[in-house]
Scaffold this motif. Structure first.
Motif, PDB file in Angstrom:
ATOM      1  N   ALA A 213     -15.276 -60.994 -44.947  1.00 39.46           N
ATOM      2  CA  ALA A 213     -14.202 -61.983 -44.780  1.00 39.46           C
ATOM      3  C   ALA A 213     -12.873 -61.289 -44.494  1.00 39.46           C
ATOM      4  CB  ALA A 213     -14.090 -62.842 -46.037  1.00 39.46           C
ATOM      5  N   ASP A 214     -12.620 -60.162 -45.209  1.00 40.54           N
ATOM      6  CA  ASP A 214     -11.400 -59.388 -44.947  1.00 40.54           C
ATOM      7  C   ASP A 214     -11.402 -58.838 -43.523  1.00 40.54           C
ATOM      8  OD1 ASP A 214     -10.517 -59.867 -47.482  1.00 40.54           O
ATOM      9  OD2 ASP A 214     -11.075 -57.903 -48.294  1.00 40.54           O
ATOM     10  N   LEU A 215     -12.572 -58.343 -43.086  1.00 39.04           N
ATOM     11  CA  LEU A 215     -12.673 -57.788 -41.740  1.00 39.04           C
ATOM     12  C   LEU A 215     -12.442 -58.860 -40.683  1.00 39.04           C
ATOM     13  CD1 LEU A 215     -13.337 -55.305 -40.011  1.00 39.04           C
ATOM     14  CD2 LEU A 215     -15.746 -55.955 -40.134  1.00 39.04           C
ATOM     15  N   ASP A 216     -13.043 -60.023 -40.875  1.00 35.41           N
ATOM     16  CA  ASP A 216     -12.839 -61.129 -39.931  1.00 35.41           C
ATOM     17  C   ASP A 216     -11.362 -61.521 -39.866  1.00 35.41           C
ATOM     18  OD1 ASP A 216     -15.540 -61.145 -39.463  1.00 35.41           O
ATOM     19  OD2 ASP A 216     -15.963 -62.815 -40.833  1.00 35.41           O
ATOM     20  N   GLU A 217     -10.711 -61.496 -41.023  1.00 36.58           N
ATOM     21  CA  GLU A 217      -9.298 -61.879 -41.058  1.00 36.58           C
ATOM     22  C   GLU A 217      -8.438 -60.876 -40.292  1.00 36.58           C
ATOM     23  OE1 GLU A 217      -5.608 -62.427 -44.239  1.00 36.58           O
ATOM     24  OE2 GLU A 217      -7.645 -62.072 -44.969  1.00 36.58           O
ATOM     25  N   VAL A 218      -8.674 -59.572 -40.516  1.00 38.55           N
ATOM     26  CA  VAL A 218      -7.845 -58.571 -39.847  1.00 38.55           C
ATOM     27  C   VAL A 218      -8.124 -58.552 -38.348  1.00 38.55           C
ATOM     28  CG1 VAL A 218      -9.384 -56.569 -40.113  1.00 38.55           C
ATOM     29  CG2 VAL A 218      -6.926 -56.235 -40.068  1.00 38.55           C
ATOM     30  N   ILE A 219      -9.385 -58.774 -37.941  1.00 33.33           N
ATOM     31  CA  ILE A 219      -9.706 -58.859 -36.508  1.00 33.33           C
ATOM     32  C   ILE A 219      -9.006 -60.061 -35.887  1.00 33.33           C
ATOM     33  CG2 ILE A 219     -11.565 -59.315 -34.864  1.00 33.33           C
ATOM     34  CD1 ILE A 219     -13.390 -57.588 -36.592  1.00 33.33           C
ATOM     35  N   SER A 220      -8.986 -61.173 -36.624  1.00 34.61           N
ATOM     36  CA  SER A 220      -8.281 -62.366 -36.153  1.00 34.61           C
ATOM     37  C   SER A 220      -6.790 -62.081 -35.981  1.00 34.61           C
ATOM     38  CB  SER A 220      -8.495 -63.511 -37.139  1.00 34.61           C
ATOM     39  OG  SER A 220      -7.745 -64.645 -36.760  1.00 34.61           O
ATOM     40  N   GLN A 221      -6.217 -61.323 -36.920  1.00 37.50           N
ATOM     41  CA  GLN A 221      -4.797 -60.981 -36.822  1.00 37.50           C
ATOM     42  C   GLN A 221      -4.534 -60.063 -35.628  1.00 37.50           C
ATOM     43  OE1 GLN A 221      -3.608 -59.387 -40.606  1.00 37.50           O
ATOM     44  NE2 GLN A 221      -3.917 -61.314 -41.702  1.00 37.50           N
TER      45      GLN A 221
END
Length: 644
Positions: free
Chosen positions: A247-255
């Motif tokens: 979830a953290d990885l998806d968030e940072v990729i989204s950012q």
């Protein structure tokens, strides 16, 4: 063809010299050359242009910004569209160094922070997933043991231990810890295995001391949140932790994507603006000036002369003038080469970039090379089904990446390759091999699978045309540029090459004018061949005679066109036969059809690369060296690289 070039000189008032730079860059047609000086910095003579202090300071600032931009651009996860870059470029407005520097530092800081966070999350995920795989591997070893990992059992990873070394380790452990210790092992991969050592509660310290002495680390959880009292609990916590990290990885990729969408176009636009301004400040190093005038030298296509002269007059009036300089005494390899071909052949200039450009004033072989390359390719692949797919792939790639000129040209060539394969595929009546022939019937104009002997004759005939054509072009180029000996050498080889088939046909009795006349003609050609070889090569003439034999072998090497085509047929026909070979029915459909598609895909991939390589080889190795002189230099005009 190679475009005619004019050597030009621009004279202007010294006060207008720096103001002329943006106009020259905007026009983008002048290949700037350094103005030669009689005496450097001598009164009354031309001397180099030196940037004012203000421009030097600006250059230093721009190079600092350039470095920051170049560090940041590779970190963008998505590239902005050309339209978005153009829009941002037109909106750049005034250039304030301090504000731009602050902005570039901010971009770099944000991107580096996000990328560091992304890498940290990915590293943590990798470590804990590897730990989970090891725990999962040793779980079967602990079933029924009645031990708790970390309390009455220790897991260690051993690397490079063979069976003997493992036995020695176990004996040493028993001697140190006690006979109640037991060992359970499982191989993880080729060089690693995991060992679980069970022991009594009072042996914990002794075992830890033994492992430390041996330099063996005990397997421990890399994450506090993934610890537990049982294996099931540990695996559950590992799953929860991996999900949180994902979830953290998806968030940072989204950012990162959001940042690229919001700032990417502005970054690239600013980068292009900076690059163009740096180019403006550097180009003046090639100019010269006196106390009163400024001088620019360069090369432009002859067709651009009037337009450039008109622009100079429009902006500077009688303060600047454009003049043609003679280039009669300039060596041709110093004149920039600009290829100008018909739109049909224009994309094939991309292939010519694999070699140095042709010498100015020589023959541009792009059209000949393109024609033979496409014919050879279609002759080899010769499948309309594959060709249609190649055309479709090329069209889709151009639609998505057409704004990138080299890729657009490459995909246009790709489409021509597919079109040639379609034409030959219709002649051979091959559509995905013999699939359509078996499905709906039909008769081929030329069934190459059944007439390989004629196919071989056709392939050799290509060589019998291609190589002599190269020699003819070599003769023409040699005489045209004063290389008489080279031309006579090529003429001797052409005559010798012609004498061989005349003699062979005469020997078979099929020469139209009779056997005797055939022999006389062959002898005359051979004698003339020797005469011109001696004139062109002198004492090396025997090497020329040997080269004629080599040329004959080269012509025969065109038989590869037939061999590669036959191999392609075999692959395609095997693919079509697979469903029946699998027994037909449901088994043939479930296994045979996917297998057939896989073989067709493999055959198509081979059909893209192998005919391309061999077609290029026949052009670059057998054809072009007969006349092509790759000693030129590229025409590189001083121009803006911005898209707005």
């Amino acid at each position: 063809m190679i475009a005619p070039m004019d050597r030009v000189e621009i004279l202007c008032l010294r006060s207008e010299l720096l103001a002329m730079v943006p106009l020259l860059q905007e026009q983008g047609v002048v290949h700037v050359e350094e103005v030669s000086l009689a005496l450097e910095n001598h009164p009354g003579f031309l001397h180099r242009v030196h940037l004012p202090e203000a421009d030097k300071a600006e250059l230093a600032e721009l190079e600092q910004l350039h470095g920051l931009i170049q560090e940041s651009l590779p970190l963008l996860t998505t590239k902005p569209s050309q339209d978005a870059i153009s829009t941002m470029g037109r909106a750049l407005g005034d250039f304030a160094f301090k504000a731009r520097l602050k902005q570039c530092h901010s971009w770099r800081r944000q991107l580096r922070t996000l990328h560091r966070r992304k890498l940290n999350v990915q590293d943590n995920m990798t470590v804990i997933q590897n730990y989970g795989r090891i725990i999962e591997a040793i779980t079967p070893l602990l079933i029924g043991q009645g031990v708790i990992l970390g309390e009455t059992a220790r897991a260690v990873i051993l690397e490079g231990y063979n069976a003997g070394a493992l036995e020695d380790l176990q004996r040493s452990a028993i001697a140190e810890v006690g006979s109640t210790a037991s060992f359970l092992t499982k191989k993880l991969d080729r060089n690693r295995q995991v060992m679980v050592i069970t022991h009594a509660p009072n042996q914990t310290e002794a075992l830890s001391a033994f492992l430390a002495h041996k330099g063996i680390s005990v397997l421990t959880s890399p994450d506090r949140d993934a610890c537990g009292t049982s294996v099931d609990e540990v695996m559950k916590k590992i799953g929860t932790r991996v999900a949180a990290l994902q979830a953290d990885l998806d968030e940072v990729i989204s950012q990162l994507h959001a940042f690229a969408d919001a700032e990417g176009a502005a970054m690239m636009a600013l980068g292009q603006f900076i690059d163009n301004r740096i180019a403006q400040l550097h180009v003046v190093d090639s100019f010269a000036q006196s106390e009163m005038i400024g001088v620019v030298h360069g090369w432009i296509p002859s067709e651009s002369y009037k337009a450039l002269a008109s622009k100079l007059t429009e902006q500077f009036g009688n303060k600047a003038t454009l003049t043609k300089l003679s280039h009669k005494d300039v060596e041709h390899d110093r004149i920039p080469t600009l290829l100008q071909n018909h739109p049909i052949f224009k994309p094939f200039e991309l292939i010519m970039t694999l070699m140095k450009p042709a010498t100015y004033g020589s023959f541009d072989p792009t059209a000949l090379m393109a024609t033979s390359f496409i014919i050879f390719y279609g002759f080899i692949l010769g499948d309309a089904g594959y060709g249609l797919l190649i055309v479709l792939i090329g069209w889709l790639a151009k639609k998505k990446f057409g704004h990138i000129a080299p890729l657009r040209d490459g995909m246009t060539i790709f489409q021509w390759m597919g079109a040639s394969s379609i034409v030959f595929g219709v002649i051979y009546w091959e559509i995905f091999g013999n699939f359509v022939e078996h499905a709906i019937g039909g008769t081929a104009l030329f069934h190459r699978a059944h007439k390989t002997e004629i196919l071989l004759y056709c392939a050799v005939a290509f060589g019998a045309i291609h190589i002599p054509l190269g020699l003819i072009m070599g003769i023409k180029e040699g005489f045209a540029h004063g290389h008489k000996k080279h031309a006579e050498e090529k003429l001797g080889m052409l005559l010798g090459l012609s004498a061989l088939p005349v003699a062979l046909v005469s020997a078979t009795g099929y020469f139209p004018l009779g056997t005797a006349i055939g022999y006389v003609l062959a002898a005359a050609l051979a004698c003339t061949c020797v005469f011109y070889l001696i004139r062109g090569m002198g004492g090396m003439a025997p090497m020329g005679a040997i080269e004629i034999v080599g040329l004959t072998a080269n012509i025969l090497s065109y038989s590869r066109l037939m061999a590669l085509g036959v191999a392609s047929i075999a692959f395609a026909d095997i693919a079509n036969a697979l469903p029946e070979m699998m027994g037909g029915g449901m088994m043939g459909f479930v296994i045979g059809v996917p297998a057939a598609l896989a073989v067709h895909l493999l055959n198509m991939c081979i059909g893209v690369f192998s005919p391309t390589i061999h077609s290029l080889r026949l052009n670059f190795v057998e054809f072009l060296p007969k006349f092509y002189e790759p000693k030129g230099r590229n025409y590189e005009p001083f121009r803006k690289e911005m898209v707005w």
